[in-house]
Design an enzyme around this catalytic site. Structure first.
Site, short mmCIF file in Angstrom:
data_model
loop_
_atom_site.label_atom_id
_atom_site.label_comp_id
_atom_site.label_asym_id
_atom_site.label_seq_id
_atom_site.Cartn_x
_atom_site.Cartn_y
_atom_site.Cartn_z
N GLU A 20 -9.86 -28.58 4.75
CA GLU A 20 -9.69 -28.02 3.40
C GLU A 20 -8.30 -27.47 3.21
OE1 GLU A 20 -12.41 -24.85 2.30
OE2 GLU A 20 -11.77 -24.99 0.20
N ASP A 79 -14.38 -27.56 6.89
CA ASP A 79 -14.24 -26.42 5.98
C ASP A 79 -14.24 -25.19 6.87
OD1 ASP A 79 -15.61 -25.53 2.73
OD2 ASP A 79 -14.25 -24.43 4.08
N ILE A 93 -13.80 -21.96 6.39
CA ILE A 93 -14.73 -20.94 5.88
C ILE A 93 -15.29 -21.46 4.56
CG2 ILE A 93 -15.12 -18.58 5.10
CD1 ILE A 93 -12.79 -17.64 6.79
N ASP A 94 -16.55 -21.88 4.58
CA ASP A 94 -17.20 -22.30 3.34
C ASP A 94 -17.93 -21.08 2.79
OD1 ASP A 94 -17.93 -24.37 1.42
OD2 ASP A 94 -19.95 -24.02 2.15
N THR A 144 -15.67 -18.76 0.93
CA THR A 144 -14.52 -17.85 1.12
C THR A 144 -14.63 -16.59 0.26
OG1 THR A 144 -13.02 -19.65 1.75
CG2 THR A 144 -12.01 -17.66 0.89
N ASP A 193 -17.02 -29.62 1.92
CA ASP A 193 -18.23 -28.84 1.65
C ASP A 193 -19.49 -29.59 2.05
OD1 ASP A 193 -16.71 -27.96 -1.50
OD2 ASP A 193 -16.81 -26.71 0.30
C1 LIP Z 1 -17.40 -23.00 -2.10
C2 LIP Z 1 -18.59 -23.92 -2.14
C3 LIP Z 1 -19.62 -23.42 -3.12
C4 LIP Z 1 -19.02 -23.39 -4.49
C5 LIP Z 1 -17.87 -22.42 -4.47
C6 LIP Z 1 -16.80 -22.84 -3.45
P1 LIP Z 1 -15.23 -22.65 -0.59
O1 LIP Z 1 -16.47 -23.52 -1.19
O2 LIP Z 1 -19.15 -24.00 -0.86
O3 LIP Z 1 -20.77 -24.22 -3.17
O4 LIP Z 1 -19.98 -23.01 -5.44
O5 LIP Z 1 -17.32 -22.35 -5.76
O6 LIP Z 1 -16.23 -24.05 -3.86
O7 LIP Z 1 -14.18 -22.71 -1.66
O8 LIP Z 1 -15.69 -21.26 -0.37
O9 LIP Z 1 -14.82 -23.36 0.67
#
Ligand code: LIP
Length: 277
Positions: A76, A92, A94-95, A97, A225
């Site tokens: 990412e 990713d 940190i998914d 964030t 994601d």
């Molecule tokens: C997140 C996604 C989540 C989405 C958030 C964001 P990130 O990814 O996992 O489903 O709703 O808006 O995109 O940006 O935290 O890696």
């Protein structure tokens, strides 16, 4: 990699994906400062990157370079590093964030493994691991080898009516997209048991796989994601698709038991949920 991938190769990739996700998870858990600051923003001022996002991806990249030289990496934060083996690690770091930034205990390390061209339109996902950092729990799956949570087998919930389904979703970071998503949500909310917005797509997909969500949909997911979580849902007996016969991806991702996905997909198509206007 052009020849078919063997079950043993999938097992090895799954095990290393788990090691990567757990290792980066320890780094993120143990290194979280009392106050997390935003290092940068991306698609909008509310789409943050923290120093730990960057550090976690660097950590993952170093382990892959050391143990899987020649494999490609799509992360990412640092984009695509093409490889020569036909295997690409989709990261990713940190998914969720925003949850990490605020201290909401719902963020994960997502490590997907794909073979073929490093292009979501052409690659084949074969394994993945998602490590829920605050819980220290790890979901993994390998194609044809099932899905587990800390070693325990996972199975999606049986299909049920949408009116009795717990539905997960998420929202984008731009005003334009959120305006459409709010309209879709307003139409959907009266027709389902309830909605959960967890804030991490990877964790949403794992919750579908373990049955703590019946079905999930979201427009705007990035490949990192989705790469690991889609294998985990499919190996837990679920379906993961887009709308109008398309594959799951940025336009739309819908995941759950097959009949639930079919029912939700029909409604989302009627609402134009895969468009921004
Ligand atoms: C997140 C996604 C989540 C989405 C958030 C964001 P990130 O990814 O996992 O489903 O709703 O808006 O995109 O940006 O935290 O890696």
């Amino acid at each position: 990699m052009t020849e078919p991938i063997s079950p043993d190769q999938i097992r090895v990739l799954r095990e290393f994906a788990e090691h990567l996700a757990r290792s980066a998870g320890s780094l993120v858990r143990e290194g979280r400062p009392a106050r997390v600051d935003v290092a940068a923003t991306k698609s909008s001022e509310v789409d943050p990157v923290t120093a730990m996002d960057l550090a976690a991806e660097a950590h993952l990249r170093a382990l892959i370079a050391e143990h899987r030289p020649g494999d490609g990496i799509l992360g990412e934060e640092d984009g695509l590093t093409p490889g020569s083996t036909g295997v690409t690690w989709v990261l990713d770091p940190i998914d969720g964030t925003v949850n990490y930034l605020y201290g909401v205990p719902a963020y994960a390390i997502s490590v997907g493994v794909v073979v073929g061209e490093p292009d979501p339109a052409h690659w084949t996902p074969v394994a993945g691991a998602v490590h829920a950092v605050p819980l220290d729990v790890t979901y993994t799956a390998g194609r044809g080898q099932g899905a587990t949570r800390d070693g325990e087998p996972l199975r999606v919930n049986p299909s049920r009516s949408l009116a009795t389904s717990l539905v997960g979703t998420g929202f984008g970071y731009t005003v334009e997209r959120r305006t459409v998503q709010a309209r879709v949500l307003a139409e959907l909310l009266p027709r389902v048991r309830d909605i959960r917005r967890i804030g991490s797509a990877a964790l949403d997909l794992c919750r579908v796989a373990e049955g703590s969500l019946d079905v999930y949909f979201e427009r705007g997911l990035n490949p990192w994601d989705l790469a690991a979580g889609q294998v985990i849902v499919r190996e837990a007996g679920g379906a993961v698709t887009g709308l109008r016969g398309a594959e799951a991806g940025t336009a739309m991702t819908v995941a759950g038991a097959a009949e639930s996905v079919t029912a939700l997909t029909a409604i989302l198509e009627s609402l134009g949920a895969d468009r921004d206007a």
